[in-house]
Design an enzyme around this catalytic site. Structure first.
Site, PDB file in Angstrom:
ATOM      1  N   GLY A  75       0.837  -1.198   0.000  1.00  0.00           N
ATOM      2  CA  GLY A  75       0.000   0.000   0.000  1.00  0.00           C
ATOM      3  C   GLY A  75       0.865   1.239   0.000  1.00  0.00           C
ATOM      4  O   GLY A  75       2.093   1.155  -0.090  1.00  0.00           O
ATOM      5  N   SER A  76       0.225   2.391   0.085  1.00  0.00           N
ATOM      6  CA  SER A  76       0.944   3.665   0.090  1.00  0.00           C
ATOM      7  C   SER A  76       1.532   3.924   1.475  1.00  0.00           C
ATOM      8  O   SER A  76       1.337   3.140   2.399  1.00  0.00           O
ATOM      9  CB  SER A  76      -0.034   4.796  -0.259  1.00  0.00           C
ATOM     10  OG  SER A  76      -0.993   4.922   0.780  1.00  0.00           O
ATOM     11  N   MET A  77       2.200   5.025   1.616  1.00  0.00           N
ATOM     12  CA  MET A  77       2.626   5.446   2.954  1.00  0.00           C
ATOM     13  C   MET A  77       1.374   5.753   3.779  1.00  0.00           C
ATOM     14  O   MET A  77       0.338   6.126   3.236  1.00  0.00           O
ATOM     15  CB  MET A  77       3.519   6.683   2.870  1.00  0.00           C
ATOM     16  CG  MET A  77       4.923   6.349   2.387  1.00  0.00           C
ATOM     17  SD  MET A  77       6.018   7.783   2.333  1.00  0.00           S
ATOM     18  CE  MET A  77       6.227   8.141   4.078  1.00  0.00           C
ATOM     19  N   SER A  83      -0.636   3.773   5.178  1.00  0.00           N
ATOM     20  CA  SER A  83      -1.760   2.852   4.978  1.00  0.00           C
ATOM     21  C   SER A  83      -1.842   1.805   6.093  1.00  0.00           C
ATOM     22  O   SER A  83      -2.743   0.974   6.092  1.00  0.00           O
ATOM     23  CB  SER A  83      -1.639   2.168   3.613  1.00  0.00           C
ATOM     24  OG  SER A  83      -0.464   1.388   3.553  1.00  0.00           O
ATOM     25  N   THR A 139       2.902  -1.515   8.217  1.00  0.00           N
ATOM     26  CA  THR A 139       3.749  -2.033   9.293  1.00  0.00           C
ATOM     27  C   THR A 139       2.910  -2.422  10.502  1.00  0.00           C
ATOM     28  O   THR A 139       3.187  -3.412  11.177  1.00  0.00           O
ATOM     29  CB  THR A 139       4.814  -0.980   9.683  1.00  0.00           C
ATOM     30  OG1 THR A 139       5.579  -0.656   8.524  1.00  0.00           O
ATOM     31  CG2 THR A 139       5.742  -1.513  10.758  1.00  0.00           C
ATOM     32  N   ASP A 181      10.044  -5.971   6.816  1.00  0.00           N
ATOM     33  CA  ASP A 181       9.402  -4.670   6.630  1.00  0.00           C
ATOM     34  C   ASP A 181      10.171  -3.878   5.565  1.00  0.00           C
ATOM     35  O   ASP A 181      11.333  -4.141   5.308  1.00  0.00           O
ATOM     36  CB  ASP A 181       9.386  -3.893   7.955  1.00  0.00           C
ATOM     37  CG  ASP A 181       8.347  -2.759   7.935  1.00  0.00           C
ATOM     38  OD1 ASP A 181       7.481  -2.764   7.036  1.00  0.00           O
ATOM     39  OD2 ASP A 181       8.405  -1.896   8.821  1.00  0.00           O
ATOM     40  N   GLU A 182       9.513  -2.904   4.948  1.00  0.00           N
ATOM     41  CA  GLU A 182      10.117  -2.045   3.924  1.00  0.00           C
ATOM     42  C   GLU A 182      10.724  -2.883   2.798  1.00  0.00           C
ATOM     43  O   GLU A 182      11.850  -2.648   2.353  1.00  0.00           O
ATOM     44  CB  GLU A 182      11.193  -1.136   4.552  1.00  0.00           C
ATOM     45  CG  GLU A 182      10.696  -0.290   5.713  1.00  0.00           C
ATOM     46  CD  GLU A 182       9.797   0.879   5.293  1.00  0.00           C
ATOM     47  OE1 GLU A 182       9.466   1.001   4.096  1.00  0.00           O
ATOM     48  OE2 GLU A 182       9.423   1.650   6.182  1.00  0.00           O
ATOM     49  N   CYS A 209      -9.344  14.722   0.339  1.00  0.00           N
ATOM     50  CA  CYS A 209     -10.789  14.559   0.213  1.00  0.00           C
ATOM     51  C   CYS A 209     -11.397  13.533   1.172  1.00  0.00           C
ATOM     52  O   CYS A 209     -12.616  13.405   1.244  1.00  0.00           O
ATOM     53  CB  CYS A 209     -11.159  14.199  -1.225  1.00  0.00           C
ATOM     54  SG  CYS A 209     -10.760  12.493  -1.652  1.00  0.00           S
ATOM     55  N   CYS A 232      -7.021  12.852  -6.478  1.00  0.00           N
ATOM     56  CA  CYS A 232      -6.286  13.988  -5.900  1.00  0.00           C
ATOM     57  C   CYS A 232      -4.778  13.894  -6.115  1.00  0.00           C
ATOM     58  O   CYS A 232      -4.066  14.885  -5.952  1.00  0.00           O
ATOM     59  CB  CYS A 232      -6.573  14.090  -4.407  1.00  0.00           C
ATOM     60  SG  CYS A 232      -8.307  14.390  -4.022  1.00  0.00           S
TER      61      CYS A 232
HETATM   62 ZN    ZN Z   1      -8.725  12.426  -2.687  1.00  0.00          ZN
END
Ligand code: ZN
Length: 185
Positions: A15-17, A19, A22, A87-88, A147, A179
């Site tokens: 996932g993104s940061m 998220s 970890t 991790d990472e 958003c 976004c």
């Molecule tokens: Zn958004």
């Protein structure tokens, strides 16, 4: 001692940061520890954001881990582990794929957390390959800062060109597809 007749598996948490990757990794590893399984945890030596010897989530959960410079070191350091947490994963070399497969064949449950895309929205190796060979993939979502919708992108708020700016979470923001603004080439 290799684990006897256990079926090894590969689990990926991506996932993104922000998220909660970890956090989810720590949750699974804690449960394995409660079940009295032998757990070994690794992170790339590049990632010294918090502690050298712990994996730490943004909500301050942490578990003791060992920093390694190359994926191959994990094979040598884990002769008797039943569960291995990494991790990472995106900061490792591509050998992490072969290493994970070898461990799973040995009967180990391998759980890898990592960024699936970099700040340009480009798949971040070796995570895509690990997702392909895994038994189970969890795509964690953050919340879009703009958003409030679920977010899968990591927006970089600086002009730095390096693929990785370590230890600077204030330079990033989770964003949804709508976004997210890709950096100009
Ligand atoms: Zn958004």
């Amino acid at each position: 001692m290799p684990t006897s007749h256990a079926t090894g598996t590969i689990e990926v948490i991506c996932g993104s940061m922000f998220s909660g990757k970890t956090e989810e990794l720590i949750r699974r590893l804690r449960r394995a520890q409660i079940a009295k399984q032998r757990v070994a945890i690794f992170k790339p030596a590049i990632d010294d954001r918090y502690a050298h010897d712990h994996i730490v989530s943004h909500n301050e959960q942490k578990l003791r881990s060992e920093p390694v410079r190359q994926a191959n070191e994990i094979l040598e350091k884990t002769r008797d582990a039943q569960v291995i947490g990494i991790d990472e994963g995106q900061f490792f070399d591509n050998d992490l794929i072969a290493v994970s497969i070898a461990l799973a064949k040995r009967g180990v449950r391998v759980i890898i957390a990592g960024l699936d895309m970099d700040y340009r929205g480009v798949p971040f190796e070796p995570m895509p390959q690990l997702m392909a060979v895994a038994e189970q993939v969890t795509k964690a979502q953050a919340i879009c800062i703009q958003c409030g919708e679920p977010a899968t992108f990591t927006q970089r708020l600086t002009l730095a060109r390096d693929r990785v700016v370590v230890g600077a979470t204030e330079m990033y923001e989770a964003r949804c597809r709508k976004c997210y603004v890709p950096p100009e080439e």
